[in-house]
Design a protein around this motif. Sequence first.
Motif, PDB file in Angstrom:
ATOM      1  N   ILE A  82       0.890  -1.060   0.013  1.00 48.23           N
ATOM      2  CA  ILE A  82      -0.060  -0.003  -0.023  1.00 48.23           C
ATOM      3  C   ILE A  82       0.868   1.137   0.039  1.00 48.23           C
ATOM      4  CG2 ILE A  82      -1.648   1.429   1.329  1.00 48.23           C
ATOM      5  CD1 ILE A  82      -2.739  -1.301   2.380  1.00 48.23           C
ATOM      6  N   ALA A  83       1.838   1.270   0.911  1.00 45.30           N
ATOM      7  CA  ALA A  83       3.072   2.420   0.661  1.00 45.30           C
ATOM      8  C   ALA A  83       3.620   2.738  -0.771  1.00 45.30           C
ATOM      9  CB  ALA A  83       4.049   2.179   1.790  1.00 45.30           C
ATOM     10  N   VAL A  84       4.026   1.535  -1.387  1.00 38.61           N
ATOM     11  CA  VAL A  84       4.250   1.814  -2.769  1.00 38.61           C
ATOM     12  C   VAL A  84       3.287   2.207  -3.481  1.00 38.61           C
ATOM     13  CG1 VAL A  84       4.924   0.558  -4.660  1.00 38.61           C
ATOM     14  CG2 VAL A  84       5.903  -0.328  -2.743  1.00 38.61           C
ATOM     15  N   ILE A  85       2.098   1.972  -3.564  1.00 44.05           N
ATOM     16  CA  ILE A  85       0.923   2.547  -4.388  1.00 44.05           C
ATOM     17  C   ILE A  85       1.024   4.222  -4.169  1.00 44.05           C
ATOM     18  CG2 ILE A  85      -1.444   2.786  -4.884  1.00 44.05           C
ATOM     19  CD1 ILE A  85      -1.318  -0.334  -4.357  1.00 44.05           C
ATOM     20  N   ILE A  86       1.047   4.380  -2.603  1.00 43.95           N
ATOM     21  CA  ILE A  86       0.750   5.820  -2.327  1.00 43.95           C
ATOM     22  C   ILE A  86       2.001   6.760  -2.802  1.00 43.95           C
ATOM     23  CG2 ILE A  86       0.790   7.503  -0.181  1.00 43.95           C
ATOM     24  CD1 ILE A  86      -0.755   5.071   1.321  1.00 43.95           C
ATOM     25  N   LEU A  87       3.191   6.324  -2.622  1.00 44.94           N
ATOM     26  CA  LEU A  87       4.179   7.022  -3.123  1.00 44.94           C
ATOM     27  C   LEU A  87       4.429   6.982  -4.510  1.00 44.94           C
ATOM     28  CD1 LEU A  87       6.920   5.341  -0.490  1.00 44.94           C
ATOM     29  CD2 LEU A  87       6.260   7.748  -0.535  1.00 44.94           C
ATOM     30  N   GLY A  88       4.017   5.778  -5.175  1.00 46.24           N
ATOM     31  CA  GLY A  88       3.834   5.863  -6.598  1.00 46.24           C
ATOM     32  C   GLY A  88       2.970   7.008  -7.378  1.00 46.24           C
ATOM     33  N   VAL A  89       1.660   7.268  -6.740  1.00 45.28           N
ATOM     34  CA  VAL A  89       0.790   7.941  -6.952  1.00 45.28           C
ATOM     35  C   VAL A  89       1.324   9.560  -6.755  1.00 45.28           C
ATOM     36  CG1 VAL A  89      -1.366   9.224  -6.528  1.00 45.28           C
ATOM     37  CG2 VAL A  89      -1.111   6.640  -6.796  1.00 45.28           C
ATOM     38  N   MET A  90       2.162   9.505  -5.333  1.00 46.35           N
ATOM     39  CA  MET A  90       2.677  10.871  -5.208  1.00 46.35           C
ATOM     40  C   MET A  90       3.652  11.542  -6.493  1.00 46.35           C
ATOM     41  SD  MET A  90       3.439  10.520  -1.285  1.00 46.35           S
ATOM     42  CE  MET A  90       4.430  12.060  -1.019  1.00 46.35           C
ATOM     43  N   MET A  91       4.583  10.305  -6.635  1.00 47.68           N
ATOM     44  CA  MET A  91       5.551  10.779  -7.897  1.00 47.68           C
ATOM     45  C   MET A  91       5.015  11.165  -9.252  1.00 47.68           C
ATOM     46  SD  MET A  91       8.483   7.822  -7.005  1.00 47.68           S
ATOM     47  CE  MET A  91       9.634   8.366  -8.299  1.00 47.68           C
ATOM     48  N   ALA A  92       3.764  10.405  -9.401  1.00 52.08           N
ATOM     49  CA  ALA A  92       3.162  10.471 -10.752  1.00 52.08           C
ATOM     50  C   ALA A  92       2.357  11.933 -10.674  1.00 52.08           C
ATOM     51  CB  ALA A  92       2.147   9.569 -10.954  1.00 52.08           C
ATOM     52  N   VAL A  93       1.841  12.298  -9.591  1.00 50.96           N
ATOM     53  CA  VAL A  93       1.079  13.647  -9.448  1.00 50.96           C
ATOM     54  C   VAL A  93       2.310  14.687  -9.283  1.00 50.96           C
ATOM     55  CG1 VAL A  93      -0.237  15.159  -7.995  1.00 50.96           C
ATOM     56  CG2 VAL A  93      -0.953  12.943  -8.139  1.00 50.96           C
ATOM     57  N   GLN A  94       3.375  14.454  -8.952  1.00 53.09           N
ATOM     58  CA  GLN A  94       4.282  15.557  -8.995  1.00 53.09           C
ATOM     59  C   GLN A  94       5.311  15.473 -10.330  1.00 53.09           C
ATOM     60  OE1 GLN A  94       6.461  15.043  -5.647  1.00 53.09           O
ATOM     61  NE2 GLN A  94       5.032  15.599  -4.019  1.00 53.09           N
TER      62      GLN A  94
END
Length: 314
Positions: A45-57
Amino acid sequence: MDAKLRGTVCGIAAAVFYGTNPLGAMNLYADGISTNSTLFYRFGIAVIILGVMMAVQRKSFALTRRELVTLAILGVFMSTSSTTLYFSFNFMDVGIASTLLFVYPVMVAVIMATFFHEKVTAATVIAILLSLAGIALLNQTGDGTSLSLWGVMLVMLSSLTYAIYIVVVNKSSLRMSSVKLTFYVLLFGLFTIYGYTLAMGETVQLLVTPKQWLYATQLALMPTVLSLVLMVIAVHDIGSTPTAIMGAIEPITAVAIGVLVFGENFTPRLAIGIVLILTAVLLIIGGKEMSPHKITLAISRVGKRLAKTWRWKS
């Protein structure tokens, strides 16, 4: 908000969030979820959250071959540290396990002195002796029986692998944001945990209730993603040394959760052991930047917090 105040608040919050590891883990254990499955969901779940953060940024996911190898190695160390810590929760109180884990700054100092020839100061020697004394005091449970040898060994292995992780990060040539680094470390750690699961003849258990997903998300969000992001802000605003010193709140948070949520015993002897270990850590982290007066004040505050927690339990 003033930068110093914001950094202080974020540093304290990061430490408190990291100390909530036992909250989700122990509740998932109570529902019959295995250690490996608990960690799989925490990392996943943490990987998904961080991946979304990187994509948004709009951050780049690209890696060089050297970065790929280094991050894979870091992922193995991080997942091993987390796995051994979470397994230790099955053998001892979570508060004691989390406090024993906090000897990793002392281990970092020893590794740096042994392999990278950093100068061994008197503070380092005193810190090692204090940490050993603290571990000796913690080597008994609340009813006077000795701690599980397996539990202690697991926590020491967790602390050692995390110490090696820190040294590798510091000595490697990685040049990327903390979010990107942590994303890939957790991603490779996720693969490692899945490998551990298969090697032990297990499968990843499905989470079947909203409560289980809530606990798994708490593990991914609070002691992983939020702790990381807030720590980066704190380091930027007030520096790495003050932020690291605030990290001493991590085991205190875990102890408080163990006592107040899970009904674990807390005695004066355990309080002294915790204070000795945290004192050792403050000596290592503070170094020349911390005067004896500042260390004394910090220790005094830790002692008062522990005494307050013990009074609540009594």
